[in-house]
Design a protein around this motif. Structure first.
Motif, PDB file in Angstrom:
ATOM      1  N   PRO A   1       7.816  -1.993   8.277  1.00 20.14           N
ATOM      2  CA  PRO A   1       7.097  -1.017   7.905  1.00 20.14           C
ATOM      3  C   PRO A   1       5.473  -1.132   7.710  1.00 20.14           C
ATOM      4  CG  PRO A   1       9.149  -1.337   6.312  1.00 20.14           C
ATOM      5  CD  PRO A   1       8.950  -2.510   7.280  1.00 20.14           C
ATOM      6  N   ASN A   2       4.874  -0.030   8.356  1.00 15.70           N
ATOM      7  CA  ASN A   2       3.568   0.189   8.298  1.00 15.70           C
ATOM      8  C   ASN A   2       2.891   1.265   8.131  1.00 15.70           C
ATOM      9  OD1 ASN A   2       0.956  -1.434   8.109  1.00 15.70           O
ATOM     10  ND2 ASN A   2       0.876  -1.301  10.474  1.00 15.70           N
ATOM     11  N   TRP A   3       3.964   2.424   7.685  1.00 11.37           N
ATOM     12  CA  TRP A   3       3.485   3.695   7.751  1.00 11.37           C
ATOM     13  C   TRP A   3       2.635   4.032   6.345  1.00 11.37           C
ATOM     14  CZ3 TRP A   3       5.068   5.917   3.387  1.00 11.37           C
ATOM     15  CH2 TRP A   3       6.158   5.476   2.557  1.00 11.37           C
ATOM     16  N   GLY A   4       1.963   5.089   6.340  1.00  7.54           N
ATOM     17  CA  GLY A   4       1.446   5.536   5.234  1.00  7.54           C
ATOM     18  C   GLY A   4      -0.263   5.875   5.080  1.00  7.54           C
ATOM     19  N   ARG A   5      -0.893   4.769   6.149  1.00 10.44           N
ATOM     20  CA  ARG A   5      -2.418   4.843   5.734  1.00 10.44           C
ATOM     21  C   ARG A   5      -2.974   6.271   6.414  1.00 10.44           C
ATOM     22  NH1 ARG A   5      -6.169   0.417   6.860  1.00 10.44           N
ATOM     23  NH2 ARG A   5      -8.231   1.392   6.965  1.00 10.44           N
ATOM     24  N   ALA A   6      -2.305   6.899   7.548  1.00  6.77           N
ATOM     25  CA  ALA A   6      -3.001   8.274   8.132  1.00  6.77           C
ATOM     26  C   ALA A   6      -2.789   9.323   6.858  1.00  6.77           C
ATOM     27  CB  ALA A   6      -2.065   8.782   9.071  1.00  6.77           C
ATOM     28  N   GLU A   7      -1.776   9.329   5.985  1.00  7.03           N
ATOM     29  CA  GLU A   7      -1.415  10.132   5.010  1.00  7.03           C
ATOM     30  C   GLU A   7      -2.686   9.914   3.904  1.00  7.03           C
ATOM     31  OE1 GLU A   7       2.009  12.275   2.166  1.00  7.03           O
ATOM     32  OE2 GLU A   7       2.348  10.750   3.950  1.00  7.03           O
ATOM     33  N   ALA A   8      -2.906   8.721   3.604  1.00  5.42           N
ATOM     34  CA  ALA A   8      -3.759   8.192   2.505  1.00  5.42           C
ATOM     35  C   ALA A   8      -5.272   9.011   2.999  1.00  5.42           C
ATOM     36  CB  ALA A   8      -3.884   6.750   2.304  1.00  5.42           C
ATOM     37  N   GLU A   9      -5.721   8.552   4.219  1.00  7.34           N
ATOM     38  CA  GLU A   9      -6.777   8.941   4.829  1.00  7.34           C
ATOM     39  C   GLU A   9      -6.974  10.298   4.905  1.00  7.34           C
ATOM     40  OE1 GLU A   9      -6.745   6.824   8.810  1.00  7.34           O
ATOM     41  OE2 GLU A   9      -7.733   5.139   7.614  1.00  7.34           O
ATOM     42  N   TYR A  10      -5.918  11.109   5.176  1.00 12.58           N
ATOM     43  CA  TYR A  10      -6.057  12.616   5.088  1.00 12.58           C
ATOM     44  C   TYR A  10      -6.572  13.202   3.812  1.00 12.58           C
ATOM     45  CZ  TYR A  10      -4.345  17.459   4.738  1.00 12.58           C
ATOM     46  OH  TYR A  10      -4.085  18.758   4.431  1.00 12.58           O
TER      47      TYR A  10
ATOM     48  N   PRO B   1       0.887  -1.201  -0.059  1.00  9.59           N
ATOM     49  CA  PRO B   1       0.188   0.018   0.066  1.00  9.59           C
ATOM     50  C   PRO B   1       0.779   1.212  -0.217  1.00  9.59           C
ATOM     51  CG  PRO B   1       0.277  -0.962   2.125  1.00  9.59           C
ATOM     52  CD  PRO B   1       0.707  -2.015   1.271  1.00  9.59           C
ATOM     53  N   ARG B   2       2.070   1.204   0.637  1.00  9.20           N
ATOM     54  CA  ARG B   2       2.747   2.326   0.442  1.00  9.20           C
ATOM     55  C   ARG B   2       3.296   2.767  -0.914  1.00  9.20           C
ATOM     56  NH1 ARG B   2       3.017   0.142   4.938  1.00  9.20           N
ATOM     57  NH2 ARG B   2       4.156  -1.784   4.135  1.00  9.20           N
ATOM     58  N   ILE B   3       3.555   1.840  -1.698  1.00 11.18           N
ATOM     59  CA  ILE B   3       3.934   2.125  -2.945  1.00 11.18           C
ATOM     60  C   ILE B   3       2.724   2.885  -3.857  1.00 11.18           C
ATOM     61  CG2 ILE B   3       4.312   1.146  -5.365  1.00 11.18           C
ATOM     62  CD1 ILE B   3       5.698  -1.313  -3.549  1.00 11.18           C
ATOM     63  N   ALA B   4       1.421   2.194  -3.396  1.00  7.59           N
ATOM     64  CA  ALA B   4       0.063   2.698  -4.046  1.00  7.59           C
ATOM     65  C   ALA B   4      -0.082   4.267  -3.583  1.00  7.59           C
ATOM     66  CB  ALA B   4      -0.799   1.944  -3.636  1.00  7.59           C
ATOM     67  N   LEU B   5       0.204   4.598  -2.348  1.00 10.76           N
ATOM     68  CA  LEU B   5       0.321   6.009  -1.630  1.00 10.76           C
ATOM     69  C   LEU B   5       1.222   6.804  -2.437  1.00 10.76           C
ATOM     70  CD1 LEU B   5      -0.456   7.721   0.519  1.00 10.76           C
ATOM     71  CD2 LEU B   5       1.469   6.909   1.919  1.00 10.76           C
ATOM     72  N   ILE B   6       2.650   6.520  -2.557  1.00 13.78           N
ATOM     73  CA  ILE B   6       3.563   7.380  -3.173  1.00 13.78           C
ATOM     74  C   ILE B   6       3.291   7.628  -4.574  1.00 13.78           C
ATOM     75  CG2 ILE B   6       5.935   7.665  -3.912  1.00 13.78           C
ATOM     76  CD1 ILE B   6       5.338   7.944  -0.598  1.00 13.78           C
ATOM     77  N   LYS B   7       2.466   6.742  -5.484  1.00 15.66           N
ATOM     78  CA  LYS B   7       2.063   6.795  -6.687  1.00 15.66           C
ATOM     79  C   LYS B   7       0.907   7.699  -6.780  1.00 15.66           C
ATOM     80  CE  LYS B   7       1.785   3.303  -9.629  1.00 15.66           C
ATOM     81  NZ  LYS B   7       1.321   2.270 -10.141  1.00 15.66           N
TER      82      LYS B   7
ATOM     83  N   THR C   1      -7.594   0.580   0.258  1.00 17.78           N
ATOM     84  CA  THR C   1      -8.143  -0.750  -0.067  1.00 17.78           C
ATOM     85  C   THR C   1      -6.926  -1.621   0.310  1.00 17.78           C
ATOM     86  OG1 THR C   1      -9.635   0.027  -1.767  1.00 17.78           O
ATOM     87  CG2 THR C   1      -9.096  -2.489  -1.787  1.00 17.78           C
ATOM     88  N   LYS C   2      -5.739  -1.324  -0.303  1.00 19.25           N
ATOM     89  CA  LYS C   2      -4.695  -2.180  -0.030  1.00 19.25           C
ATOM     90  C   LYS C   2      -4.088  -2.252   1.111  1.00 19.25           C
ATOM     91  CE  LYS C   2      -2.747  -1.959  -4.837  1.00 19.25           C
ATOM     92  NZ  LYS C   2      -1.481  -2.116  -5.524  1.00 19.25           N
ATOM     93  N   PHE C   3      -4.304  -0.892   1.952  1.00 16.11           N
ATOM     94  CA  PHE C   3      -3.807  -0.729   3.434  1.00 16.11           C
ATOM     95  C   PHE C   3      -4.828  -1.955   4.265  1.00 16.11           C
ATOM     96  CE2 PHE C   3      -1.622   3.098   2.816  1.00 16.11           C
ATOM     97  CZ  PHE C   3      -0.448   2.843   3.410  1.00 16.11           C
ATOM     98  N   ASN C   4      -6.085  -1.903   3.864  1.00 18.66           N
ATOM     99  CA  ASN C   4      -6.942  -2.803   4.577  1.00 18.66           C
ATOM    100  C   ASN C   4      -6.385  -4.297   4.343  1.00 18.66           C
ATOM    101  OD1 ASN C   4      -8.561  -0.511   5.500  1.00 18.66           O
ATOM    102  ND2 ASN C   4     -10.125  -0.748   3.725  1.00 18.66           N
ATOM    103  N   ALA C   5      -6.021  -4.705   3.342  1.00 16.94           N
ATOM    104  CA  ALA C   5      -5.631  -5.943   3.011  1.00 16.94           C
ATOM    105  C   ALA C   5      -4.172  -6.528   3.344  1.00 16.94           C
ATOM    106  CB  ALA C   5      -5.914  -6.354   1.796  1.00 16.94           C
ATOM    107  N   TYR C   6      -3.244  -5.445   3.490  1.00 15.82           N
ATOM    108  CA  TYR C   6      -1.724  -5.719   3.811  1.00 15.82           C
ATOM    109  C   TYR C   6      -1.488  -5.942   5.246  1.00 15.82           C
ATOM    110  CZ  TYR C   6       3.002  -5.233   2.658  1.00 15.82           C
ATOM    111  OH  TYR C   6       4.506  -5.447   2.500  1.00 15.82           O
ATOM    112  N   LYS C   7      -0.624  -7.036   5.441  1.00 16.38           N
ATOM    113  CA  LYS C   7      -0.262  -7.338   6.888  1.00 16.38           C
ATOM    114  C   LYS C   7       1.275  -7.342   6.860  1.00 16.38           C
ATOM    115  CE  LYS C   7      -4.349  -9.668   8.384  1.00 16.38           C
ATOM    116  NZ  LYS C   7      -4.835  -8.808   7.743  1.00 16.38           N
ATOM    117  N   PRO C   8       1.852  -6.604   7.729  1.00 16.46           N
ATOM    118  CA  PRO C   8       3.378  -6.474   7.982  1.00 16.46           C
ATOM    119  C   PRO C   8       3.657  -7.809   8.136  1.00 16.46           C
ATOM    120  CG  PRO C   8       2.379  -4.728   8.869  1.00 16.46           C
ATOM    121  CD  PRO C   8       1.335  -5.517   8.508  1.00 16.46           C
ATOM    122  N   LYS C   9       5.090  -8.113   7.619  1.00 16.01           N
ATOM    123  CA  LYS C   9       5.605  -9.532   8.190  1.00 16.01           C
ATOM    124  C   LYS C   9       5.804  -9.463   9.809  1.00 16.01           C
ATOM    125  CE  LYS C   9       7.924 -10.213   3.765  1.00 16.01           C
ATOM    126  NZ  LYS C   9       9.089 -10.201   2.998  1.00 16.01           N
TER     127      LYS C   9
END
Length: 216
Positions: A200-209, A154-160, A187-195
């Motif tokens: 890394p698990n950053w970025g969701r708050a920025e997308a939501e903003y 999801p972080r790749i999707a966020l930066i794109k 949508t990708k953040f909802n499905a993604y699970k860190p190892k």
């Protein structure tokens, strides 16, 4: 003799487990701060903290990764404040940490390639007209590698999405398209699970903003 050897082995295992737990606790505390730092100075202090952790945990790739991430976040704040003078140095520091992280994690780590993309973008913003063909091309290359390695990240999707949203329309950008891409990132953040809990698990708050912004 076997009894003493067994006791020593158990004691060593206990110390190792304690050290690992201590490392994870400290890292979790510092990673949480990446969401609360508000100034370039705070991000610089956090990068220094991760660097110190990395000097003690020299076999782990996450401390230098987060040191690089903190440097990049520092640079992004500087850029938003119109301070372009130190972006080259900030990006160079991030790249130094990323080289260490990649040596430890290997070349096939999408998270590291994504940060390399972000560092290259910082350098490009010093002078976009002159650096588009160099740092801009490097940013595009690193983003492509990251996406091939981990297309569901999801972080790749966020930066794109950010790239499309902030690029002027005459150069192929679109706020409307960018907003749709932010929704895809969620949508990708909802499905993604860190190892692991520290990965890394950053970025969701920025997308939501961005999604919460009123339509223009």
């Amino acid at each position: 003799m076997k009894k003493y050897l067994l006791s020593f082995a158990l004691a060593f295992m206990s110390l190792t487990s304690f050290a690992q737990a201590d490392y994870e606790k400290i890292m979790a505390e510092k990673i949480a701060k990446t969401e609360t730092c508000k100034t370039p100075e705070e991000f610089q202090a956090l990068a220094n903290d991760f660097q110190r952790i990395g000097s003690k945990e020299s076999s782990k790739w996450l401390p230098p990764y987060y040191a690089a991430f903190s440097q990049i976040q520092k640079g992004r704040l500087m850029m938003r404040n119109g301070n372009m003078q130190e972006l080259d140095e900030t990006a160079a520091q991030a790249d130094k940490y990323l080289a260490t992280a990649q040596n430890l994690a290997g070349a096939d780590n999408a998270e590291i390639h994504l940060l390399r993309k972000m560092a290259a973008s910082l350098r490009m913003m010093v002078n976009p007209a002159q650096r588009y063909m160099t740092d801009g091309a490097k940013a595009t290359e690193e983003l492509g590698i990251a996406e091939r390695l981990d297309p569901s990240n999801p972080r790749i999707a966020l930066i794109k999405a950010e790239d499309v949203y902030f690029t002027p329309e005459q150069y192929g950008g679109s706020k409307t398209k960018g907003m749709e891409m932010f929704k895809e990132a969620i949508t990708k953040f909802n499905a993604y699970k860190p190892k692991t809990a520290l990965d890394p698990n950053w970025g969701r708050a920025e997308a939501e903003y961005f999604i919460s912004m009123p339509a223009k």
